[in-house]
Design an enzyme around this catalytic site. Structure first.
Site, PDB file in Angstrom:
ATOM      1  N   TYR A  92     -53.345  -7.001  33.116  1.00 37.81           N
ATOM      2  CA  TYR A  92     -53.232  -8.462  33.106  1.00 37.81           C
ATOM      3  C   TYR A  92     -52.996  -8.798  34.515  1.00 37.81           C
ATOM      4  CZ  TYR A  92     -53.764  -9.047  28.065  1.00 37.81           C
ATOM      5  OH  TYR A  92     -54.195  -9.136  26.841  1.00 37.81           O
ATOM      6  N   GLU A 191     -49.395  14.690  11.398  1.00 37.98           N
ATOM      7  CA  GLU A 191     -50.220  13.576  11.874  1.00 37.98           C
ATOM      8  C   GLU A 191     -49.817  12.134  11.315  1.00 37.98           C
ATOM      9  OE1 GLU A 191     -54.393  14.305  11.181  1.00 37.98           O
ATOM     10  OE2 GLU A 191     -55.114  12.138  11.700  1.00 37.98           O
ATOM     11  N   ASP A 243     -54.793  16.056   8.701  1.00 44.58           N
ATOM     12  CA  ASP A 243     -55.819  15.722   7.610  1.00 44.58           C
ATOM     13  C   ASP A 243     -56.796  16.861   8.219  1.00 44.58           C
ATOM     14  OD1 ASP A 243     -54.697  13.437   6.687  1.00 44.58           O
ATOM     15  OD2 ASP A 243     -55.891  12.143   8.145  1.00 44.58           O
TER      16      ASP A 243
END
Lengths: 358, 617
Positions: A92, A191, A243
């Protein structure tokens, strides 16, 4: 060389080129999958020999140089005022940089990393920090963290924290975080939040004497750095529980071997001895887990992994090919098919046994 | 039941049923399309009448909701009005006005359209149409209630009321009909918008059922070129056509009939036709056998006859297309309007056909969507059956890739920010079906459309190349005039030193003379400021020729004299142009063009350039 001098070197090169009437340029290692090589000493992946050069003969190249100079100026200003800035704040702030304004935060994040690569000064040393990402740990680990008043506070990550665990700060270097002691035998990096909570509720950290660490998806640098320190300072093995899909394989690769984007600091971040105990393609078949069909993007990612130098092992090639063949992926929480305790009573003990962990 | 009564009942059923069963043939196949057809038929008629009588059209269309699915459609024009005695025929008799012996380009041709609209209103609501009309010179406007007698296929006037109205002449038709109003790609609004795009001489107001009024203003005060009525050409004649003209001239010799009724039929060519047909030239027309008529029609093709006259056509022409496109699509701020193309006529089955193409590119149009093809036949927008149309076929078979558009495998409708207008006009356009919604995919016509597309596409390519070059010039300018000096200043600031002179570096990265312009709109047109900066190490003198993209420039040439390294010379001029001004072309003379960015080498034909695609009569 002081960090400030390292930054000045870049500006000097540019200034001197202009003074000589040459075309200024910056060169840095190519940060692509094609240019990472295994360092046989540390067993982590680092950038290879390929360099790219950005020079001021094109508009793109010249803008890159100008942005780099603005960033250097900004960082030096922070040094003078003892400030730090988040990567997002820096993005920014560039609004006021005229022609050197960043178009996206990806662009500014990449440039910050480039600057690390060029100067060999870490992002934290450049006073740039990422957003908190809320990764946390629970387990019998005692640490001391320096608070805002500059005092080190002792915290036990099992007894002194709530169910959310101890929140990993953005900097975990020794000046901020001291590792005092632990009775744990290994670290289990998980995870997803749901599985982390499940293992906490089931008391897995106590029954198996381990530290549970929530990776929160692709782990932030500080999370990986903490894993590296736990591994290095306490000799704790790291097991990664994810996963069963191509993106999870990448999470493991970045923990174990180093990520492509941060290959310049793999030495500080990667734990090459990590073991994968996440859901594999074979698990999906062996445990007949509830699964989803691979999407086109999943298949693309798997095929990319087959070309990724980090995945060129017998284990990974077989797993990736099996997943491609079966066309299936599964979440770690799919283990709940066999009840809430299945993961702690059966799956993890079996997995740990198979890798010789317990 | 008497035979006669049975017959008349059968007749009644058959006409109603004919219409109902064949609604799709006439275009009244869905509630939404039926409303569209009513507006279209009325507006087409108004425009035809205005064009024939040389009136600049002013049209107002109002669609009001009367009931759940009943609408009141009114179309009012300032046309020549309709003779009181003709009202019943024009609005109530199917096929009225169909004439074989006069051919000229017009919008409506079969004499079915407006009658079908009146009929559709009548059978769906039971209400009569209202026609108010006044002819020039008459003091009174007459108001008629008109219906159709299905037994006799004729118009019935239920009432006729004279009255006083302000408009000196014109017609207003009001029809009640069941239907559905929708806006979108195939809608009344889109039809009117596309109509406005090819009729910039028209002033159109449209009020939709929500009461919102949209206006398309007239932007050209010139009437379109009027189509002259001519006799039909022998090529393309069918047996029925010849029988039809013979019926009117039974006592003439067949030689005379051929000469009277067909264009390009001299005594000599008529003689050749009859000789080849083995028919006695002086034979009375009424005594010809069917066999002989057939042989004559077949013999036409064996004789070389002059091509048909083309003054029976009224192409839009370059100015009309340019103004029309701008009028309707200006709000999309296109960055490029191609110079429209009007091809020379070709002849298809004895009828002349002209193809015209215009295109706009860029602006707010989406680059990710297929281009928009706006199809016209005889100035009438074709909104339906895009896939069956010769225009679509030509566009799809044309390889747009070499012209800068995206088109997978070089076939199909290309993708890009473009609207393509294609107009096919002719006295007898072959349509793919009776509803005249698509032009038949006849190879001759498809090929001719492709020829026109090629010319337009080339001008698009020229524009894109220029834009790319201009982009490069702007990039170089930003690099040398902005970024490099800033790099010098910033690196100096970081080190606490004085900025260095960058001119040596600049001449290494850009060893060129840069020509750049900025354009500002002012009251009279556009004021252009052009700067010439020397980034090389040499001193230059050369001539810069100025060729505005459109309109006239106040300056033709600028002499650059002794332009020192790092120096800039600035000059200004004005361009009066009423079309959006995109760019000036600059050509250099007296300097090697490789040292120049933003201007090109003077083309060898520069001083004699006046290429024109105007139609040749």
């Amino acid at each position: 060389m002081a960090r400030s001098d390292r930054l000045n070197t870049i500006a000097e090169d540019i200034y001197n080129s202009l003074a000589r009437g040459d075309v200024p340029s910056i060169s840095l290692p190519s940060r692509t999958r094609e240019n990472i090589v295994l360092d046989p000493l540390s067993m982590v992946w680092k950038y290879g020999e390929a360099k790219i050069s950005r020079n001021a003969s094109t508009l793109d190249g010249a803008e890159y140089l100008l942005k780099t100079l603005y960033l250097i100026d900004f960082i030096k200003e922070m040094y003078e005022n003892s400030k730090t800035s988040t990567l997002r704040e820096m993005y920014y702030i560039s609004e006021g940089w005229g022609h050197a304004k960043f178009h996206t935060q990806d662009e500014s994040d990449l440039l910050a990393e480039d600057l690390e690569v060029i100067t060999h000064v870490s992002r934290e040393e450049l006073n740039l920090r990422p957003e908190e990402n809320g990764a946390s740990i629970i387990g019998d680990l005692t640490i001391e963290e320096r608070n805002r008043k500059g005092e080190f506070k002792r915290i036990n990550c099992r007894d002194d924290v709530g169910d959310g665990g101890y929140n990993i700060p953005y900097s975990v270097e020794a000046d901020k975080l001291r590792l005092v002691e632990t009775n744990a035998k290994f670290v289990l990096a998980i995870e997803t939040g749901g599985m982390f909570d499940r293992l906490v509720e089931n008391g897995f950290d106590e029954s198996f004497k381990c530290i549970l660490l929530h990776l929160k998806g692709q782990p932030a640098r500080s999370t990986r750095r903490l894993l590296k320190r736990l591994n290095g300072e306490f000799g704790l093995p790291v097991y990664v529980f994810t996963d069963g899909d191509p993106w999870s394989f990448r999470i493991f690769a970045s923990v174990a071997y180093g990520a492509i984007k941060t290959a310049h600091i793999s030495d500080y971040l990667a734990v090459p001895s990590s073991e994968f105990i996440g859901i594999t393609a074979s698990d999906i078949l062996n445990y007949s887990l509830p699964s989803d069909k691979l999407s086109d993007k999943d298949i693309q990612a798997l095929n990319a992994e087959l070309k990724d130098p980090r995945f060129q092992t017998e284990f990974w090639k077989t797993e990736i090919e099996t997943m491609l063949m079966s066309g299936k992926k599964a979440e770690q929480q799919a283990l709940a098919k066999y009840g809430l305790d299945f993961v702690t009573d059966t799956y993890l003990p079996e997995k740990l046994k198979s890798i010789g962990g317990q | 039941m008497t035979g006669e009564k049975l017959f008349s009942q059968n007749r009644e059923i058959s006409i109603s049923e004919f219409f109902n069963k064949n609604r799709h043939i006439l275009g009244f196949e869905s509630p939404q399309k039926s409303l569209f057809m009513i507006v279209k038929e009325a507006v087409d008629n108004s425009l035809d009448a205005c064009e024939e009588y040389g009136i600049l059209p002013e049209i107002e269309v109002i669609v009001q909701k009367a009931d759940q699915d009943e609408f009141i459609i009114s179309v009012e024009d300032n046309g020549p009005g309709i003779n009181r005695k003709e009202v019943a025929n024009v609005f109530g008799k199917l096929l009225y006005g169909s004439r074989f012996h006069q051919v000229r380009q017009s919008r409506g041709q079969q004499g079915i359209g407006i009658t079908a609209a009146v009929f559709y209103g009548q059978i769906t609501t039971g209400k009569h149409a209202v026609v108010e009309t006044r002819i020039p010179g008459d003091d009174l406007t007459y108001r008629f209630e008109v219906g159709i007698d299905v037994k006799t296929n004729s118009g019935i006037i239920f009432s006729e009321t004279p009255g006083i109205k302000e408009k000196p002449h014109g017609t207003k038709v009001t029809i009640h009909a069941r239907g559905k109003y929708q806006e979108g790609k195939q809608s009344i609004l889109e039809y009117l918008r596309e109509t406005a795009a090819v009729n910039p001489d028209m002033d159109l107001k449209f009020t939709n059922p929500e009461g919102k009024t949209i206006r398309f203003q007239r932007t050209i005060d010139e009437l379109p070129k009027k189509a002259v009525a001519v006799k039909p050409h022998p090529y393309g004649t069918e047996i029925g056509d010849l029988q039809f003209v013979i019926a009117d001239q039974r006592n003439e010799s067949i030689t005379q009939v051929l000469q009277n009724s067909f264009s390009r039929m001299s005594r000599k060519s008529a003689g050749e036709v009859l000789a080849n047909a083995n028919v006695e030239p002086e034979k009375k027309a009424e005594s010809l056998s069917l066999q002989e008529i057939r042989r004559i029609v077949e013999a036409f093709a064996t004789v070389k006859i002059m091509p048909p006259q083309t003054d029976c056509l009224s192409p839009l022409g370059i100015e009309y297309i340019r103004r029309g496109l701008r009028n309707v699509y200006e709000e999309l701020k296109p960055s490029f309007y191609s110079k429209p193309v009007t091809r020379n006529p070709i002849v298809y089955k004895g009828n002349p056909i002209i193809v015209e193409v215009g295109l706009v590119y860029g602006g707010d149009l989406s680059p990710e969507e297929p281009i928009r093809i706006v199809r016209y036949a005889n100035k009438v927008p074709l909104l339906y059956q895009q896939g069956a149309c010769a225009i679509t076929k030509a566009v799809s078979e044309f390889d747009w890739r070499q012209f800068g558009l995206e088109q997978r495998s070089g076939a199909g409708i290309p993708f890009g920010p473009m609207i393509l207008l294609v107009h096919v006009c002719g006295t007898k356009i072959p349509y793919s079906s009776e509803s005249k919604e698509a032009i038949a995919q006849v190879p001759e016509i498809v090929d001719e459309i492709k020829q026109a597309l090629r010319i337009s596409a080339r001008s698009l390519r020229t524009f894109m190349r220029k834009r790319e070059r201009r982009g490069k010039a702007n990039e170089k300018y930003r690099l040398v005039a902005q970024i490099l000096p800033e790099i010098s200043a910033k690196s100096a600031k970081v080190l606490g030193l004085e900025p260095v002179d960058t001119s040596k570096t600049i001449s290494r990265v850009a060893n060129v003379v840069l020509v750049r312009e900025t354009v500002e709109k002012d009251v009279e047109g556009f004021s252009v400021k052009c700067s010439v900066t020397n980034y090389t190490k040499e001193t230059w003198s050369f001539k810069l020729h100025i060729a505005p993209a459109s309109g006239k420039s106040s300056l033709d040439t600028f002499e650059v004299k002794d332009l020192q390294p790092a120096a800039t010379q600035i000059f200004s001029f004005t361009v009066n142009s009423d079309t959006p001004y995109s760019e000036t072309e600059y050509y250099v003379e007296g300097i090697d063009p490789v040292y120049v960015i933003g201007a090109e080498a003077l083309p060898p034909d520069f001083h004699m350039r006046e290429i024109s695609y105007e139609v040749e009569d």
